[in-house]
Design a protein around this motif. Structure first.
Motif, short mmCIF file in Angstrom:
data_model
loop_
_atom_site.label_atom_id
_atom_site.label_comp_id
_atom_site.label_asym_id
_atom_site.label_seq_id
_atom_site.Cartn_x
_atom_site.Cartn_y
_atom_site.Cartn_z
N TYR A 17 0.83 -1.22 0.00
CA TYR A 17 0.00 0.00 0.00
C TYR A 17 0.86 1.27 0.00
N ASN A 18 2.02 1.22 -0.62
CA ASN A 18 2.93 2.36 -0.67
C ASN A 18 3.41 2.75 0.74
N SER A 19 3.54 1.75 1.60
CA SER A 19 3.97 1.97 2.99
C SER A 19 5.48 1.98 3.09
N ASN A 20 5.95 2.49 4.22
CA ASN A 20 7.37 2.49 4.54
C ASN A 20 7.51 2.46 6.06
N PHE A 21 7.50 1.24 6.64
CA PHE A 21 7.64 1.11 8.08
C PHE A 21 8.18 -0.27 8.44
N LEU A 22 8.57 -0.42 9.70
CA LEU A 22 9.05 -1.69 10.22
C LEU A 22 8.00 -2.26 11.16
N MET A 23 7.80 -3.59 11.12
CA MET A 23 6.82 -4.24 11.97
C MET A 23 7.48 -5.38 12.74
N ASN A 24 7.34 -5.32 14.05
CA ASN A 24 7.74 -6.42 14.91
C ASN A 24 6.47 -7.08 15.42
N SER A 25 6.17 -8.29 14.97
CA SER A 25 5.03 -9.01 15.53
C SER A 25 5.39 -9.38 16.95
N PHE A 26 4.50 -9.05 17.86
CA PHE A 26 4.77 -9.17 19.28
C PHE A 26 4.08 -10.40 19.87
N MET A 27 2.79 -10.58 19.51
CA MET A 27 2.02 -11.70 20.04
C MET A 27 0.87 -12.01 19.10
N HIS A 28 0.56 -13.28 18.94
CA HIS A 28 -0.54 -13.72 18.09
C HIS A 28 -1.27 -14.81 18.85
N LEU A 29 -2.56 -14.60 19.12
CA LEU A 29 -3.33 -15.55 19.92
C LEU A 29 -4.41 -16.22 19.09
N ASN A 30 -4.13 -17.39 18.57
CA ASN A 30 -5.11 -18.22 17.86
C ASN A 30 -5.97 -17.46 16.86
N CYS A 31 -5.40 -16.60 16.10
CA CYS A 31 -6.10 -15.81 15.09
C CYS A 31 -7.18 -14.91 15.67
N GLU A 32 -7.23 -14.76 17.00
CA GLU A 32 -8.23 -13.90 17.63
C GLU A 32 -7.68 -12.53 17.98
N LEU A 33 -6.39 -12.46 18.23
CA LEU A 33 -5.76 -11.21 18.63
C LEU A 33 -4.33 -11.18 18.13
N ARG A 34 -3.94 -10.04 17.56
CA ARG A 34 -2.58 -9.87 17.09
C ARG A 34 -2.06 -8.56 17.65
N ILE A 35 -0.88 -8.59 18.22
CA ILE A 35 -0.25 -7.41 18.78
C ILE A 35 1.09 -7.22 18.09
N SER A 36 1.33 -6.01 17.59
CA SER A 36 2.56 -5.69 16.88
C SER A 36 3.06 -4.32 17.31
N VAL A 37 4.34 -4.09 17.07
CA VAL A 37 4.92 -2.77 17.26
C VAL A 37 5.35 -2.26 15.89
N MET A 38 4.85 -1.09 15.52
CA MET A 38 5.18 -0.48 14.23
C MET A 38 6.14 0.67 14.47
N THR A 39 7.21 0.72 13.68
CA THR A 39 8.18 1.81 13.76
C THR A 39 8.21 2.53 12.43
N LEU A 40 7.86 3.81 12.46
CA LEU A 40 7.96 4.66 11.28
C LEU A 40 9.13 5.59 11.49
N LYS A 41 10.12 5.51 10.63
CA LYS A 41 11.25 6.44 10.66
C LYS A 41 10.77 7.77 10.09
N GLY A 42 11.63 8.77 10.00
CA GLY A 42 11.25 10.05 9.41
C GLY A 42 10.66 9.85 8.03
N ASN A 43 9.55 10.50 7.75
CA ASN A 43 8.80 10.37 6.50
C ASN A 43 8.26 8.96 6.27
#
Length: 127
Positions: A17-43
């Protein structure tokens, strides 16, 4: 006790989607809940797309702007949380950079969020 490490070296670079970021998947619970940390650098950007599940973005560091399908952008900074419902179009951008906790899942609703609400009028808006 067990320790884990989360950093840029083990993050996934996202360009969809024309994105520019880093994603660390943090936790995934049986396809019911997903927790991630997104890091967007400058721009950095999480490009305009539809949510596949309800989603809560909570800014841990930095500042940026967010929008939904009306493409009206609101300024957000550390301590602000934004909720998008299932199928809602949205985008997140940051000139300076930001780090956000993302919580996604079909069981998430506005009623399940225990934070104080903030009106969109309280946020600076830019078009």
């Amino acid at each position: 006790m067990k320790f884990y490490k989360m950093n840029a070296e083990n993050a996934k670079r996202v360009t969809q989607y024309n994105s520019n970021f880093l994603m660390n998947s943090f936790m995934h619970l049986n396809c019911e809940l997903r927790i991630s940390v997104m890091t967007l650098k400058g721009n950095g950007k999480i490009g305009f797309h539809q949510t596949t599940t309800p989603q809560l973005l909570y800014l841990l560091e930095g500042e940026g702007v967010v929008c939904n399908e009306d493409k009206k952008y609101y300024s957000v900074q550390k301590g602000i949380a934004v909720f998008w419902d299932h199928g809602e179009w949205h985008e997140t951008k940051s000139n300076q950079g930001l780090v956000a906790l993302i919580i996604e899942g079909f069981n998430i609703s506005e009623d399940s969020i225990l934070l104080d609400t903030l009106s969109s009028e309280a946020l600076h808006c830019s078009d």
